[in-house]
Design a protein around this motif. Sequence first.
Motif, PDB file in Angstrom:
ATOM      1  N   UNK A 103       7.197  -7.049   5.914  1.00 53.21           N
ATOM      2  CA  UNK A 103       6.967  -6.251   4.701  1.00 53.21           C
ATOM      3  C   UNK A 103       5.502  -5.875   4.521  1.00 53.21           C
ATOM      4  N   UNK A 104       4.562  -6.809   4.823  1.00 53.01           N
ATOM      5  CA  UNK A 104       3.145  -6.512   4.598  1.00 53.01           C
ATOM      6  C   UNK A 104       2.637  -5.438   5.561  1.00 53.01           C
ATOM      7  N   UNK A 105       3.229  -5.359   6.738  1.00 52.96           N
ATOM      8  CA  UNK A 105       2.820  -4.315   7.680  1.00 52.96           C
ATOM      9  C   UNK A 105       3.423  -2.970   7.275  1.00 52.96           C
ATOM     10  N   UNK A 106       4.652  -2.994   6.779  1.00 52.47           N
ATOM     11  CA  UNK A 106       5.255  -1.764   6.257  1.00 52.47           C
ATOM     12  C   UNK A 106       4.401  -1.187   5.126  1.00 52.47           C
ATOM     13  N   UNK A 139      -7.113  -3.496  -6.110  1.00 48.70           N
ATOM     14  CA  UNK A 139      -6.157  -3.581  -5.007  1.00 48.70           C
ATOM     15  C   UNK A 139      -5.926  -5.057  -4.716  1.00 48.70           C
ATOM     16  N   UNK A 140      -4.808  -5.384  -4.116  1.00 45.77           N
ATOM     17  CA  UNK A 140      -4.481  -6.778  -3.855  1.00 45.77           C
ATOM     18  C   UNK A 140      -5.411  -7.365  -2.799  1.00 45.77           C
ATOM     19  N   UNK A 141      -5.966  -8.518  -3.121  1.00 45.55           N
ATOM     20  CA  UNK A 141      -6.896  -9.204  -2.229  1.00 45.55           C
ATOM     21  C   UNK A 141      -6.091  -9.989  -1.190  1.00 45.55           C
ATOM     22  N   UNK A 142      -5.715  -9.305  -0.101  1.00 47.84           N
ATOM     23  CA  UNK A 142      -4.929  -9.915   0.964  1.00 47.84           C
ATOM     24  C   UNK A 142      -5.667  -9.757   2.291  1.00 47.84           C
ATOM     25  N   UNK A 143      -5.187 -10.459   3.300  1.00 45.84           N
ATOM     26  CA  UNK A 143      -5.829 -10.410   4.608  1.00 45.84           C
ATOM     27  C   UNK A 143      -5.851  -8.991   5.160  1.00 45.84           C
ATOM     28  N   UNK A 144      -4.748  -8.281   5.051  1.00 40.62           N
ATOM     29  CA  UNK A 144      -4.679  -6.920   5.590  1.00 40.62           C
ATOM     30  C   UNK A 144      -5.517  -5.927   4.792  1.00 40.62           C
ATOM     31  N   UNK A 145      -5.957  -6.319   3.595  1.00 38.56           N
ATOM     32  CA  UNK A 145      -6.790  -5.430   2.784  1.00 38.56           C
ATOM     33  C   UNK A 145      -8.280  -5.753   2.890  1.00 38.56           C
ATOM     34  N   UNK A 146      -8.658  -6.658   3.790  1.00 39.76           N
ATOM     35  CA  UNK A 146     -10.078  -6.964   3.970  1.00 39.76           C
ATOM     36  C   UNK A 146     -10.842  -5.736   4.472  1.00 39.76           C
TER      37      UNK A 146
END
Length: 382
Positions: A81-84, A185-192
Amino acid sequence: MRPSVIKLERLLLLSVGFAGLLFIIYHGENEPPTLDKEQPSLPIPSRLTVAPNKFEKIEWLPGCQENKSMESIHGFLKLPAHIQDFLRYRHCKSFPQILNSPKKCGGAAASRNVVLLLAIKSSPGNYERRAIIRQTWGEETSYKGAQVKRIFLSGTAKNEREDQRFKWLLKIESQKYGDILQWDFHDTFYNLTLKQFLFHEWLDEYCPGANFIFNGDDDVFVNTFNVVAYVRGHEADKHLFVGQLIANVGPIREPGSKYYVPVQVTASDSYPMYCGGGGILMSKYTAHVIYNKSQDIQLFPIDDVYLGMCLKKAGLVPASHMAMSTVGVHVPSDKMDSFNPCYYRELLMVHRFIPYEMLVMWNAIRDPHLNCGHKVFVYLGA
């Protein structure tokens, strides 16, 4: 009066009343609405009536439209889901700023007096790490005339209840220390990578003259004395980009890995050279080159690889520095303590430390009585 006459009058009154009632009902149905009448209102969507996944997307990417064409990519629906979500929104580079520090460097013109800007990536809930950094290597002070400034880079929490609490927390920190940049924006690994891009945008507007920038995580230990001494020997208007160099690697295709990057994100099997994102030191010149080149490069889910892509497009290369490690310190014997302050007194940066270790080590390397007379050998990793 006779009974028959009374019955006739009652019947006549009943008929008149019934006719009047029919007139009122008929007239009411065809009467145009007036301002005095309460009109029926449409139901307002709430978090209880909107599907959770749809509501989350709207809040996560305000003002940015989902790219639904991504769903036509082969294998898309089988991706995590996070990659989608990343693929649907990777074109989004503009987000509202919740907290800013426009005068951090004294304004654009005065920012040239900042010798070193510490830009530290920190998730909203990492209060203890920020608190210790402010007391230790991130202290805003002057190192033998070199002005050092500090700024934390943050997004928002995915959990709605936690997010509100952390927003209050960051607002308090911002009011007290003036060192928080937060975007919606959401502070997630993919959003670094998105965090990195927005920081360079902020730097270009509010602190363009900062001579050197240390860009790292909030769990690294930095010997700020040594970093300042190191940059004194370099020119801010020339290329400098150093850290722990990583070369000859490519995307990890294993879905269970934190660093999983499927072919739907990139078909290339190799990455350009880059430095580990735990801690990187760059010059003003290089920081602005990265920002300029990033305008035409799609966001990539691994932030340090993305910086390597920007450098490659500019025809620049990252460099290795033996005193910067993103994999800790390794000593040659189990009998030796890798936490010996003598190892860290000569280094620039080591990843990773927990808060109490930062405080202990910072005080230890500043101890004038620290005895490091004997030689020590340290391995920083490949």
